[in-house]
Scaffold this active site. Structure first.
Site, PDB file in Angstrom:
ATOM      1  N   THR A  18     -16.542  27.489  22.286  1.00 46.22           N
ATOM      2  CA  THR A  18     -15.520  27.143  23.280  1.00 46.22           C
ATOM      3  C   THR A  18     -15.069  28.377  24.068  1.00 46.22           C
ATOM      4  O   THR A  18     -14.554  28.246  25.156  1.00 46.22           O
ATOM      5  CB  THR A  18     -14.284  26.506  22.614  1.00 46.22           C
ATOM      6  N   SER A 113     -11.659  38.308  22.504  1.00 51.37           N
ATOM      7  CA  SER A 113     -10.252  37.945  22.351  1.00 51.37           C
ATOM      8  C   SER A 113      -9.507  38.783  21.321  1.00 51.37           C
ATOM      9  O   SER A 113      -9.437  39.992  21.438  1.00 51.37           O
ATOM     10  CB  SER A 113     -10.160  36.453  22.032  1.00 51.37           C
ATOM     11  N   HIS A 114      -9.025  38.128  20.281  1.00 51.02           N
ATOM     12  CA  HIS A 114      -8.163  38.778  19.278  1.00 51.02           C
ATOM     13  C   HIS A 114      -8.978  39.348  18.120  1.00 51.02           C
ATOM     14  O   HIS A 114      -8.402  39.828  17.153  1.00 51.02           O
ATOM     15  CB  HIS A 114      -7.189  37.740  18.755  1.00 51.02           C
ATOM     16  N   ASP A 277      -2.732  39.920  22.872  1.00 55.10           N
ATOM     17  CA  ASP A 277      -3.953  40.161  22.092  1.00 55.10           C
ATOM     18  C   ASP A 277      -4.989  41.010  22.829  1.00 55.10           C
ATOM     19  O   ASP A 277      -4.707  41.565  23.896  1.00 55.10           O
ATOM     20  CB  ASP A 277      -4.561  38.824  21.649  1.00 55.10           C
ATOM     21  N   ASP A 279      -7.595  40.551  24.742  1.00 60.97           N
ATOM     22  CA  ASP A 279      -7.890  40.323  26.160  1.00 60.97           C
ATOM     23  C   ASP A 279      -6.674  39.846  26.949  1.00 60.97           C
ATOM     24  O   ASP A 279      -6.806  39.424  28.095  1.00 60.97           O
ATOM     25  CB  ASP A 279      -9.049  39.326  26.305  1.00 60.97           C
ATOM     26  N   ASP A 281      -4.528  37.273  26.659  1.00 60.09           N
ATOM     27  CA  ASP A 281      -4.143  35.890  26.958  1.00 60.09           C
ATOM     28  C   ASP A 281      -3.197  35.275  25.920  1.00 60.09           C
ATOM     29  O   ASP A 281      -2.554  34.273  26.199  1.00 60.09           O
ATOM     30  CB  ASP A 281      -5.375  35.000  27.199  1.00 60.09           C
ATOM     31  N   ARG A 282      -3.101  35.867  24.734  1.00 57.33           N
ATOM     32  CA  ARG A 282      -2.156  35.333  23.740  1.00 57.33           C
ATOM     33  C   ARG A 282      -0.840  36.102  23.785  1.00 57.33           C
ATOM     34  O   ARG A 282      -0.805  37.246  24.242  1.00 57.33           O
ATOM     35  CB  ARG A 282      -2.727  35.482  22.329  1.00 57.33           C
ATOM     36  N   THR A 344      -7.681  20.975  20.371  1.00 58.28           N
ATOM     37  CA  THR A 344      -7.524  22.428  20.385  1.00 58.28           C
ATOM     38  C   THR A 344      -8.509  23.067  21.365  1.00 58.28           C
ATOM     39  O   THR A 344      -9.664  22.668  21.440  1.00 58.28           O
ATOM     40  CB  THR A 344      -7.778  22.949  18.966  1.00 58.28           C
ATOM     41  N   GLU A 364      -0.229  26.168  19.535  1.00 56.23           N
ATOM     42  CA  GLU A 364       0.511  26.819  18.452  1.00 56.23           C
ATOM     43  C   GLU A 364      -0.064  28.199  18.130  1.00 56.23           C
ATOM     44  O   GLU A 364       0.590  29.019  17.521  1.00 56.23           O
ATOM     45  CB  GLU A 364       0.523  25.939  17.202  1.00 56.23           C
ATOM     46  N   LYS A 376      -4.895  30.902  29.325  1.00 53.46           N
ATOM     47  CA  LYS A 376      -3.566  31.190  28.828  1.00 53.46           C
ATOM     48  C   LYS A 376      -3.224  32.614  29.228  1.00 53.46           C
ATOM     49  O   LYS A 376      -4.110  33.395  29.588  1.00 53.46           O
ATOM     50  CB  LYS A 376      -3.473  30.979  27.324  1.00 53.46           C
ATOM     51  N   ARG A 496      -7.834  25.378   8.691  1.00 51.29           N
ATOM     52  CA  ARG A 496      -6.437  25.540   9.093  1.00 51.29           C
ATOM     53  C   ARG A 496      -5.648  24.311   8.673  1.00 51.29           C
ATOM     54  O   ARG A 496      -6.092  23.182   8.895  1.00 51.29           O
ATOM     55  CB  ARG A 496      -6.328  25.709  10.605  1.00 51.29           C
TER      56      ARG A 496
HETATM   57  C1  G1P Z   1      -8.391  29.255  17.864  1.00 47.96           C
HETATM   58  C2  G1P Z   1      -7.045  28.597  18.077  1.00 47.96           C
HETATM   59  C3  G1P Z   1      -7.080  27.750  19.328  1.00 47.96           C
HETATM   60  C4  G1P Z   1      -7.507  28.620  20.512  1.00 47.96           C
HETATM   61  C5  G1P Z   1      -8.818  29.323  20.196  1.00 47.96           C
HETATM   62  C6  G1P Z   1      -9.210  30.313  21.284  1.00 47.96           C
HETATM   63  O1  G1P Z   1      -9.384  28.271  17.710  1.00 47.96           O
HETATM   64  O2  G1P Z   1      -6.672  27.813  16.970  1.00 47.96           O
HETATM   65  O3  G1P Z   1      -5.823  27.192  19.545  1.00 47.96           O
HETATM   66  O4  G1P Z   1      -7.662  27.851  21.663  1.00 47.96           O
HETATM   67  O5  G1P Z   1      -8.704  30.057  18.972  1.00 47.96           O
HETATM   68  O6  G1P Z   1      -8.239  31.301  21.465  1.00 47.96           O
HETATM   69  P1  G1P Z   1      -9.911  27.768  16.287  1.00 47.96           P
HETATM   70  O7  G1P Z   1     -10.397  29.003  15.562  1.00 47.96           O
HETATM   71  O8  G1P Z   1      -8.752  27.167  15.573  1.00 47.96           O
HETATM   72  O9  G1P Z   1     -10.988  26.789  16.606  1.00 47.96           O
HETATM   73 ZN    ZN Z   2      -7.439  36.205  23.683  1.00 49.31          ZN
END
Ligand code: G1P
Ligand code: ZN
Length: 543
Positions: A18, A113-114, A277, A279, A281-282, A344, A364, A376, A496
């Protein structure tokens, strides 16, 4: 300079998730690995000859090397111009902003990302379309299909170009424009929020601390918070972006943003604290000795939206991901606007925003945003909060308590079990799916199960259906337990568990979430046989 056609072999593991293709750096460093994926993007998006592309990343290890390859390949694939952030830097929301502002064909964003960065850590690449949002599944499926049959890629034989000075150069017939990574984004923020009011607040002695976590938002926060808004020098901490994020895990939550958390819970705590984070966005928002859950933050921004100039006219609607607490739903109801519950992942919000159905959305998982971009946006959420604080002239805690008194409190927590054996995690999910009939109507203390299901979503814009988006155990008082498997984890499976209990009685709102949720947590562990099946007494992370 000549265009070279290189013969290559497909790699079997280039399925974008995703958030694009995410792998360890050594995987990306294999000969032709990145090149294959980039050519597959170019072969799938059908950009017209001479189109403009945006390229930038969060500055993590391998960012610069990757950008040089992408530029040479863009030149060899007929792009007319590339806008690239100086030093190869663009936060994810800033990239989205630039893609939209200059009406470009789209952009390539480099980030994991993070997740940690460094020679042995994570790297990632994704394509965003002309609306500034991540490519649709149709496009990512097409990219994946191309990676499986790729035989050649095209690249310009040229020396690396300097990314460190602003201005224009050429690469073959293609123009490369090195742009300031911050200016366009900062200007967009200034158009949405009342910078004069925030500036006055900051000059009145209101102290803030923003933790950039040695990630991409450092330069953005320095420019916007300190230079444009006049926050005291030192308000931005860990503001120098590092290729390995200083060895940290650039995820703004109570566990990983511990430097900030210590300051905000310390003796001389500032009035407002926030972090973003890798990049950018969080976001995480804190008051003095006070944590605002992302779900509450979304609800609060919605309830106070008209105090910011960019949202003066009100909101078209709100969207939240399914596991996000229903706090925003209550605000939507009071405002008489629709609230959408999506699976999600940010991509589900894009359709709703493009169709003008929602203005604000959030997850969340520390993600909040609006239709100003199609990602985001961490710093945007921080500025929105500062705008509200400047108008209301109350503490973060007072604003949240008032919100709860008016709407009730949705106690909320998420338990993450990372790196589980895939079989054990699947076993838990299967057990739950098999238990829907037995659980329905069953009473556990004060909680009675009303229904159970596996969340399914029909997109109101394009009618597409997404099934199996998470198991929901819904109780008659509105409380919920949700289980889902992460789609972004890189090792084993991540399970989760999301817990939510609604409390209308204001005399109970001061309770610690873990205390208020104790019974639900016990039920969640019990009905899933989680401890027995995974061997984990405790979650890896609690937020
Ligand atoms: C996680 C977060 C979800 C977010 C995604 C990308 O995905 O739970 O809300 O959109 O990172 O930042 P997950 O690892 O739960 O699939
Ligand atoms: Zn990010």
């Amino acid at each position: 300079m000549s265009i070279r056609t290189v013969i290559t072999q497909p790699f079997p593991d280039q399925k974008p998730g995703t958030s694009g293709l995410r792998k360890k750096v050594p995987v990306f460093q294999q000969a032709n690995y990145l090149e294959n994926f980039v050519q597959s993007i170019f072969d799938s998006i059908a950009a017209p000859q001479g189109a403009t592309l945006v390229v930038g990343g969060d500055g993590r290890y391998y960012n610069r090397e990757a950008i040089q390859i992408i530029l040479k390949m863009a030149a060899a694939n007929g792009f007319g111009e590339v806008l690239v952030g100086r030093g190869g830097i663009l936060s994810t929301p800033a990239a989205s902003c630039v893609i939209r502002k200059y009406d470009t064909f789209g952009g390539i964003i480099l980030s994991a990302s993070h997740n940690p960065g460094g020679p042995k850590e994570d790297f990632g690449i994704k394509f965003n379309s002309s609306n500034g949002g991540p490519a649709t599944e149709t496009v990512t499926d097409a990219i994946f299909a191309k990676t499986k049959s790729i035989a050649t890629y095209r690249i310009l034989d040229a020396a690396d170009i300097s990314l460190d000075e602003l201005g224009e150069t050429t690469l073959g017939a293609m123009k490369v424009k090195v742009i300031d990574p911050v200016t366009d984004y900062a200007d967009l923020m200034a158009s949405l929020f009342d910078f004069n009011a925030i500036s006055a607040l900051l000059k009145s002695g209101f102290r803030i601390k923003f933790d950039a976590m040695h990630a991409v938002n450092g330069p953005y926060a320095h420019e916007i918070l300190e230079h444009r808004l006049g926050a005291a020098a030192g308000s931005v901490m860990n503001g120098v972006p590092l290729e390995d994020f200083g060895g940290g895990h650039p995820d703004p939550n109570l566990t990983y943003a511990h430097d900030l958390v210590e300051i905000m819970y310390g003796d001389d705590a500032p009035d407002f604290g926030a972090a973003s984070d890798g990049d950018g966005d969080r976001n995480m928002v804190l008051g003095k000795h006070f944590f605002v859950t992302p779900s509450d933050s979304l609800a609060l921004l919605a309830a106070n939206a008209t105090s910011a100039p960019g949202y003066k006219k009100g909101l078209a609607g709100i969207a939240r991901s399914m596991p996000t607490s229903a706090a925003a739903d209550r605000v939507a109801k009071a405002l008489n606007i629709p609230c959408y519950e999506t699976p999600t992942g940010w991509k589900f919000f894009g359709n709703l925003m493009d169709a003008g159905k929602v203005t604000l959305c959030g997850e969340e998982s520390f993600g909040t945003g609006s239709d100003h971009v199609r990602e985001k946006d961490g710093l945007w959420a921080v500025l929105f909060w500062l705008n509200i604080l400047a108008v209301r002239k109350q503490s973060v805690e007072a604003i949240v308590l008032e919100h709860w008194a008016k709407f009730g409190r949705n106690f909320y927590s998420r338990y993450d079990y990372e790196g589980l054996p895939t079989e054990a995690a699947n076993g838990v999910m299967q057990l739950l799916r098999d238990s829907f009939t037995i659980l329905t109507g069953k009473t556990f203390g004060k909680y009675t199960v009303q229904t159970c299901d596996d969340f399914s979503y029909t997109d109101p814009v394009d009618g597409s259906v997404s099934k199996n988006q998470g198991v929901r155990i819904l109780f008659s008082d509105g409380s919920r337990i949700i289980y889902r498997l992460s789609g972004t984890g890189t090792e084993g499976a991540t399970l989760r568990v999301y817990l939510e209990a609604y409390e209308a009685d204001a005399s109970q709102h001061h309770l610690d979430a873990q205390v208020a949720l104790k019974d639900l947590i016990d039920i969640a562990l019990d009905i899933s046989e989680l401890v027995k099946r995974t061997g984990r007494e405790r979650p890896t992370v609690i937020t």
